[in-house]
Design a protein around this motif. Sequence first.
Motif, PDB file in Angstrom:
ATOM      1  N   THR A 179       0.857  -1.173   0.000  1.00 49.23           N
ATOM      2  CA  THR A 179       0.000   0.000   0.000  1.00 49.23           C
ATOM      3  C   THR A 179       0.895   1.225   0.000  1.00 49.23           C
ATOM      4  O   THR A 179       2.088   1.122  -0.294  1.00 49.23           O
ATOM      5  CB  THR A 179      -0.944  -0.008   1.225  1.00 49.23           C
ATOM      6  N   GLU A 180       0.353   2.380   0.300  1.00 41.68           N
ATOM      7  CA  GLU A 180       1.141   3.598   0.440  1.00 41.68           C
ATOM      8  C   GLU A 180       0.770   4.293   1.735  1.00 41.68           C
ATOM      9  O   GLU A 180      -0.401   4.330   2.115  1.00 41.68           O
ATOM     10  CB  GLU A 180       0.920   4.554  -0.733  1.00 41.68           C
ATOM     11  N   VAL A 181       1.760   4.817   2.405  1.00 37.26           N
ATOM     12  CA  VAL A 181       1.563   5.657   3.585  1.00 37.26           C
ATOM     13  C   VAL A 181       2.349   6.939   3.341  1.00 37.26           C
ATOM     14  O   VAL A 181       3.550   6.887   3.063  1.00 37.26           O
ATOM     15  CB  VAL A 181       2.043   4.952   4.862  1.00 37.26           C
ATOM     16  N   ALA A 182       1.687   8.068   3.388  1.00 35.77           N
ATOM     17  CA  ALA A 182       2.323   9.354   3.094  1.00 35.77           C
ATOM     18  C   ALA A 182       2.982   9.333   1.714  1.00 35.77           C
ATOM     19  O   ALA A 182       4.033   9.930   1.502  1.00 35.77           O
ATOM     20  CB  ALA A 182       3.335   9.721   4.170  1.00 35.77           C
ATOM     21  N   GLY A 183       2.373   8.623   0.773  1.00 37.38           N
ATOM     22  CA  GLY A 183       2.885   8.570  -0.589  1.00 37.38           C
ATOM     23  C   GLY A 183       4.089   7.676  -0.771  1.00 37.38           C
ATOM     24  O   GLY A 183       4.702   7.682  -1.836  1.00 37.38           O
ATOM     25  N   MET A 184       4.432   6.874   0.241  1.00 41.60           N
ATOM     26  CA  MET A 184       5.599   5.996   0.167  1.00 41.60           C
ATOM     27  C   MET A 184       5.179   4.540   0.332  1.00 41.60           C
ATOM     28  O   MET A 184       4.167   4.248   0.977  1.00 41.60           O
ATOM     29  CB  MET A 184       6.610   6.394   1.248  1.00 41.60           C
ATOM     30  N   PRO A 185       5.938   3.604  -0.255  1.00 38.34           N
ATOM     31  CA  PRO A 185       5.567   2.186  -0.169  1.00 38.34           C
ATOM     32  C   PRO A 185       5.497   1.708   1.280  1.00 38.34           C
ATOM     33  O   PRO A 185       6.373   2.003   2.100  1.00 38.34           O
ATOM     34  CB  PRO A 185       6.699   1.484  -0.928  1.00 38.34           C
ATOM     35  N   ALA A 186       4.438   0.979   1.587  1.00 36.12           N
ATOM     36  CA  ALA A 186       4.225   0.457   2.936  1.00 36.12           C
ATOM     37  C   ALA A 186       3.508  -0.884   2.816  1.00 36.12           C
ATOM     38  O   ALA A 186       3.217  -1.365   1.716  1.00 36.12           O
ATOM     39  CB  ALA A 186       3.418   1.443   3.777  1.00 36.12           C
ATOM     40  N   VAL A 187       3.211  -1.480   3.957  1.00 34.49           N
ATOM     41  CA  VAL A 187       2.549  -2.781   4.009  1.00 34.49           C
ATOM     42  C   VAL A 187       1.316  -2.665   4.896  1.00 34.49           C
ATOM     43  O   VAL A 187       1.342  -1.960   5.923  1.00 34.49           O
ATOM     44  CB  VAL A 187       3.493  -3.860   4.570  1.00 34.49           C
ATOM     45  N   THR A 188       0.236  -3.348   4.533  1.00 34.52           N
ATOM     46  CA  THR A 188      -0.961  -3.373   5.364  1.00 34.52           C
ATOM     47  C   THR A 188      -1.453  -4.801   5.524  1.00 34.52           C
ATOM     48  O   THR A 188      -1.255  -5.640   4.626  1.00 34.52           O
ATOM     49  CB  THR A 188      -2.076  -2.486   4.779  1.00 34.52           C
ATOM     50  N   GLN A 189      -2.093  -5.083   6.645  1.00 28.56           N
ATOM     51  CA  GLN A 189      -2.622  -6.426   6.904  1.00 28.56           C
ATOM     52  C   GLN A 189      -3.555  -6.395   8.112  1.00 28.56           C
ATOM     53  O   GLN A 189      -3.410  -5.569   9.017  1.00 28.56           O
ATOM     54  CB  GLN A 189      -1.472  -7.408   7.169  1.00 28.56           C
ATOM     55  N   HIS A 190      -4.531  -7.308   8.109  1.00 30.97           N
ATOM     56  CA  HIS A 190      -5.381  -7.520   9.276  1.00 30.97           C
ATOM     57  C   HIS A 190      -4.728  -8.573  10.170  1.00 30.97           C
ATOM     58  O   HIS A 190      -4.257  -9.603   9.684  1.00 30.97           O
ATOM     59  CB  HIS A 190      -6.779  -7.980   8.866  1.00 30.97           C
ATOM     60  N   ILE A 191      -4.728  -8.303  11.473  1.00 26.91           N
ATOM     61  CA  ILE A 191      -4.032  -9.142  12.450  1.00 26.91           C
ATOM     62  C   ILE A 191      -4.992  -9.518  13.583  1.00 26.91           C
ATOM     63  O   ILE A 191      -5.851  -8.718  13.970  1.00 26.91           O
ATOM     64  CB  ILE A 191      -2.819  -8.387  13.026  1.00 26.91           C
ATOM     65  N   GLY A 192      -4.817 -10.710  14.117  1.00 25.92           N
ATOM     66  CA  GLY A 192      -5.636 -11.152  15.238  1.00 25.92           C
ATOM     67  C   GLY A 192      -4.808 -11.475  16.465  1.00 25.92           C
ATOM     68  O   GLY A 192      -3.759 -12.116  16.362  1.00 25.92           O
ATOM     69  N   LEU A 193      -5.270 -11.011  17.631  1.00 30.12           N
ATOM     70  CA  LEU A 193      -4.678 -11.364  18.914  1.00 30.12           C
ATOM     71  C   LEU A 193      -5.784 -11.909  19.815  1.00 30.12           C
ATOM     72  O   LEU A 193      -6.954 -11.922  19.440  1.00 30.12           O
ATOM     73  CB  LEU A 193      -3.996 -10.167  19.576  1.00 30.12           C
ATOM     74  N   ALA A 194      -5.428 -12.326  20.997  1.00 24.82           N
ATOM     75  CA  ALA A 194      -6.400 -12.960  21.883  1.00 24.82           C
ATOM     76  C   ALA A 194      -7.526 -12.009  22.284  1.00 24.82           C
ATOM     77  O   ALA A 194      -8.689 -12.415  22.358  1.00 24.82           O
ATOM     78  CB  ALA A 194      -5.694 -13.487  23.133  1.00 24.82           C
ATOM     79  N   SER A 195      -7.195 -10.731  22.530  1.00 22.18           N
ATOM     80  CA  SER A 195      -8.185  -9.797  23.070  1.00 22.18           C
ATOM     81  C   SER A 195      -8.789  -8.865  22.034  1.00 22.18           C
ATOM     82  O   SER A 195      -9.800  -8.215  22.315  1.00 22.18           O
ATOM     83  CB  SER A 195      -7.550  -8.948  24.180  1.00 22.18           C
ATOM     84  N   TYR A 196      -8.194  -8.774  20.857  1.00 20.34           N
ATOM     85  CA  TYR A 196      -8.692  -7.852  19.848  1.00 20.34           C
ATOM     86  C   TYR A 196      -8.064  -8.167  18.500  1.00 20.34           C
ATOM     87  O   TYR A 196      -7.081  -8.917  18.408  1.00 20.34           O
ATOM     88  CB  TYR A 196      -8.377  -6.394  20.235  1.00 20.34           C
ATOM     89  N   ASP A 197      -8.637  -7.594  17.444  1.00 18.50           N
ATOM     90  CA  ASP A 197      -8.083  -7.649  16.095  1.00 18.50           C
ATOM     91  C   ASP A 197      -7.733  -6.222  15.680  1.00 18.50           C
ATOM     92  O   ASP A 197      -8.215  -5.249  16.273  1.00 18.50           O
ATOM     93  CB  ASP A 197      -9.089  -8.224  15.098  1.00 18.50           C
ATOM     94  N   TYR A 198      -6.904  -6.094  14.653  1.00 19.77           N
ATOM     95  CA  TYR A 198      -6.642  -4.762  14.140  1.00 19.77           C
ATOM     96  C   TYR A 198      -6.197  -4.818  12.686  1.00 19.77           C
ATOM     97  O   TYR A 198      -5.772  -5.853  12.180  1.00 19.77           O
ATOM     98  CB  TYR A 198      -5.594  -4.026  14.997  1.00 19.77           C
ATOM     99  N   VAL A 199      -6.312  -3.663  12.016  1.00 17.99           N
ATOM    100  CA  VAL A 199      -5.722  -3.482  10.698  1.00 17.99           C
ATOM    101  C   VAL A 199      -4.525  -2.573  10.891  1.00 17.99           C
ATOM    102  O   VAL A 199      -4.624  -1.523  11.530  1.00 17.99           O
ATOM    103  CB  VAL A 199      -6.722  -2.898   9.684  1.00 17.99           C
ATOM    104  N   GLY A 200      -3.365  -3.012  10.385  1.00 21.36           N
ATOM    105  CA  GLY A 200      -2.134  -2.258  10.601  1.00 21.36           C
ATOM    106  C   GLY A 200      -1.507  -1.785   9.309  1.00 21.36           C
ATOM    107  O   GLY A 200      -1.699  -2.392   8.244  1.00 21.36           O
ATOM    108  N   TYR A 201      -0.753  -0.694   9.418  1.00 21.82           N
ATOM    109  CA  TYR A 201       0.015  -0.139   8.310  1.00 21.82           C
ATOM    110  C   TYR A 201       1.448   0.056   8.808  1.00 21.82           C
ATOM    111  O   TYR A 201       1.667   0.677   9.855  1.00 21.82           O
ATOM    112  CB  TYR A 201      -0.559   1.212   7.858  1.00 21.82           C
ATOM    113  N   TRP A 202       2.416  -0.466   8.049  1.00 22.40           N
ATOM    114  CA  TRP A 202       3.823  -0.393   8.436  1.00 22.40           C
ATOM    115  C   TRP A 202       4.603   0.382   7.375  1.00 22.40           C
ATOM    116  O   TRP A 202       4.697  -0.035   6.226  1.00 22.40           O
ATOM    117  CB  TRP A 202       4.420  -1.793   8.555  1.00 22.40           C
ATOM    118  N   LEU A 203       5.171   1.520   7.790  1.00 20.94           N
ATOM    119  CA  LEU A 203       6.026   2.323   6.912  1.00 20.94           C
ATOM    120  C   LEU A 203       7.445   2.240   7.466  1.00 20.94           C
ATOM    121  O   LEU A 203       7.728   2.733   8.562  1.00 20.94           O
ATOM    122  CB  LEU A 203       5.546   3.777   6.874  1.00 20.94           C
TER     123      LEU A 203
END
Length: 239
Positions: A179-203
């Motif tokens: 994906t892109e974050v601030a116009g730069m290449p990044a990674v996104t994914q949905h993640i699951g943990l015991a107490s919650y889930d989240y969608v993350g973006y890594w730049l």
Amino acid sequence: MSTRAGGGRHRRVGGALLAVTLSGLLAVSGCDLIGEEHAEPDPTPGGSEAAGGHSGSDDHPTIPPQLLECGEKEADPDELQLADVDLTTATWSMPDGFEESFLYVEDNPVEDVATTWYAVPTDPELPTLNVLNVVLYTGLDWGDLADACGRVPLEAVEEQLARYREHIDAEPLSEAEMTEVAGMPAVTQHIGLASYDYVGYWLFSETQLLHVYCQWTDEAAREVIEPACTPLVESVTVG
């Protein structure tokens, strides 16, 4: 990851999604409550620069060959271009219906934590652990995995994210995508943990990681949290 439920304009990320899947990429993290070339010296006394502002040479500064190659080299789908900016300059805007919270901390950080920011919904209010998060990490070291152009193999990124996943005992809920974050290449994914889930973006840069993620405890909370993640990510800017 934030351990406790932890306004206005704050930091930045631009989020236009690219449909490139990183096979096997596993993401992670979560939140819980609380050299320049030198010219030859001028042989004339005082130097000709003193007389007329010119070195007396017709030579012009040259661009290092590796940088020319970086500009000419096409993007490799098997590589991630690291951000060549100071991610501490990141700013972003508060999504509508949210306010900043100071009740959360990253209780299980995946790198050295530099700064954290959290926001919670105000209408409706939700139980703890339903929160927006922006965390800046420092101390990354890609070693010899990064080439002279600041690119790393996707396999190395996969291994990095897998270490993060193992560190916080998380599992992937979707394929990781470019994906892109601030116009730069990044990674996104949905993640699951015991107490919650989240969608993350890594730049990633060579030494820093800006991690934007939005977490929810159930599907009802997801309907409030996830729609706010898009404007948050799209508001991020760096530099």
